[in-house]
Scaffold this motif. Structure first.
Motif, PDB file in Angstrom:
ATOM      1  N   LYS A   1      37.674  15.629  26.580  1.00  0.00           N
ATOM      2  CA  LYS A   1      36.770  16.633  27.136  1.00  0.00           C
ATOM      3  C   LYS A   1      35.408  15.960  27.176  1.00  0.00           C
ATOM      4  O   LYS A   1      34.910  15.494  26.143  1.00  0.00           O
ATOM      5  CB  LYS A   1      36.735  17.885  26.265  1.00  0.00           C
ATOM      6  N   VAL A   2      34.826  15.894  28.374  1.00  0.00           N
ATOM      7  CA  VAL A   2      33.592  15.148  28.588  1.00  0.00           C
ATOM      8  C   VAL A   2      32.544  16.060  29.202  1.00  0.00           C
ATOM      9  O   VAL A   2      32.843  16.846  30.098  1.00  0.00           O
ATOM     10  CB  VAL A   2      33.856  13.944  29.520  1.00  0.00           C
ATOM     11  N   ARG A   3      31.306  15.931  28.713  1.00  0.00           N
ATOM     12  CA  ARG A   3      30.182  16.648  29.324  1.00  0.00           C
ATOM     13  C   ARG A   3      29.402  15.653  30.181  1.00  0.00           C
ATOM     14  O   ARG A   3      28.912  14.644  29.688  1.00  0.00           O
ATOM     15  CB  ARG A   3      29.269  17.279  28.279  1.00  0.00           C
ATOM     16  N   LEU A   4      29.312  15.962  31.469  1.00  0.00           N
ATOM     17  CA  LEU A   4      28.599  15.118  32.413  1.00  0.00           C
ATOM     18  C   LEU A   4      27.096  15.370  32.302  1.00  0.00           C
ATOM     19  O   LEU A   4      26.674  16.369  31.715  1.00  0.00           O
ATOM     20  CB  LEU A   4      29.089  15.402  33.835  1.00  0.00           C
ATOM     21  N   PRO A   5      26.279  14.487  32.861  1.00  0.00           N
ATOM     22  CA  PRO A   5      24.830  14.667  32.768  1.00  0.00           C
ATOM     23  C   PRO A   5      24.322  15.985  33.358  1.00  0.00           C
ATOM     24  O   PRO A   5      23.298  16.482  32.940  1.00  0.00           O
ATOM     25  CB  PRO A   5      24.274  13.487  33.565  1.00  0.00           C
ATOM     26  N   ASN A   6      25.071  16.569  34.298  1.00  0.00           N
ATOM     27  CA  ASN A   6      24.654  17.855  34.874  1.00  0.00           C
ATOM     28  C   ASN A   6      25.153  19.034  34.027  1.00  0.00           C
ATOM     29  O   ASN A   6      25.132  20.163  34.476  1.00  0.00           O
ATOM     30  CB  ASN A   6      25.128  17.984  36.317  1.00  0.00           C
ATOM     31  N   SER A   7      25.640  18.764  32.821  1.00  0.00           N
ATOM     32  CA  SER A   7      26.156  19.739  31.846  1.00  0.00           C
ATOM     33  C   SER A   7      27.535  20.288  32.190  1.00  0.00           C
ATOM     34  O   SER A   7      28.073  21.115  31.460  1.00  0.00           O
ATOM     35  CB  SER A   7      25.176  20.902  31.638  1.00  0.00           C
ATOM     36  N   GLU A   8      28.125  19.834  33.294  1.00  0.00           N
ATOM     37  CA  GLU A   8      29.487  20.251  33.632  1.00  0.00           C
ATOM     38  C   GLU A   8      30.452  19.616  32.633  1.00  0.00           C
ATOM     39  O   GLU A   8      30.321  18.449  32.266  1.00  0.00           O
ATOM     40  CB  GLU A   8      29.826  19.796  35.049  1.00  0.00           C
ATOM     41  N   LYS A   9      31.435  20.394  32.190  1.00  0.00           N
ATOM     42  CA  LYS A   9      32.448  19.884  31.261  1.00  0.00           C
ATOM     43  C   LYS A   9      33.746  19.696  32.027  1.00  0.00           C
ATOM     44  O   LYS A   9      34.169  20.568  32.779  1.00  0.00           O
ATOM     45  CB  LYS A   9      32.657  20.858  30.103  1.00  0.00           C
ATOM     46  N   ILE A  10      34.355  18.530  31.836  1.00  0.00           N
ATOM     47  CA  ILE A  10      35.601  18.209  32.528  1.00  0.00           C
ATOM     48  C   ILE A  10      36.647  17.749  31.517  1.00  0.00           C
ATOM     49  O   ILE A  10      36.310  17.277  30.433  1.00  0.00           O
ATOM     50  CB  ILE A  10      35.396  17.123  33.609  1.00  0.00           C
ATOM     51  N   LEU A  11      37.905  17.920  31.879  1.00  0.00           N
ATOM     52  CA  LEU A  11      39.011  17.390  31.090  1.00  0.00           C
ATOM     53  C   LEU A  11      39.633  16.250  31.872  1.00  0.00           C
ATOM     54  O   LEU A  11      39.929  16.398  33.068  1.00  0.00           O
ATOM     55  CB  LEU A  11      40.062  18.478  30.835  1.00  0.00           C
TER      56      LEU A  11
END
Length: 144
Positions: free
Chosen positions: A125-135
């Motif tokens: 689970k990663v948080r991108l610089p734009n605060s979006e969280k992706i799996l």
């Protein structure tokens, strides 16, 4: 008119509005001389992220000895990284670790013993610089 490419939302200085989607935007106004003007914005939001994972590690080597996610400069945060064997048993898990720091990654061990060479599954689970969280997920082969 402005043409802007960004990987995050964009605040247009013309109207101080923040845009979160690609598109063509228009702002109309009257200048100090009473003339009507139209200002155009073509916004291209490139939400691609540069997160890369090795597909092979060799824990007995000084090079590629750990499994960690690598970042191409986007400064993403790994909120959770998990490693499983092919039967689904959790072998290793760590929270809140930086990308591109091998010392924070999995060293190919389970219960402090080297795992057998083979293919292992990872999920993150990663948080991108734009605060979006992706799996994201994949597999990694351990060689010795």
């Amino acid at each position: 008119s402005d043409t802007i490419t960004s990987n995050t939302s964009y605040q247009w200085p013309i109207n101080q509005k923040t845009y979160n989607q690609s598109g063509s935007y228009q702002e109309s106004f009257t200048d100090i001389n009473g003339c009507d003007s139209i200002y155009n914005l073509l916004l291209i939001l490139n939400k691609e992220f540069g997160i890369y994972a090795p597909n092979v590690i060799n824990p007995s080597s000084n090079i590629n000895g750990y499994f960690i996610l690598y970042d191409s400069g986007s400064r993403a945060d790994i909120l959770l990284l998990s490693i499983y064997d092919r039967w689904g048993e959790l072998l290793w898990q760590k929270e809140h670790i930086p990308t591109s720091d091998p010392s924070q990654g999995w060293n190919g061990r389970f219960h402090d013993k080297p795992v057998n060479p083979g293919v292992y599954v990872w999920m993150a689970k990663v948080r991108l610089p734009n605060s979006e969280k992706i799996l994201i997920h994949g597999n990694v082969t351990v060689v010795r």
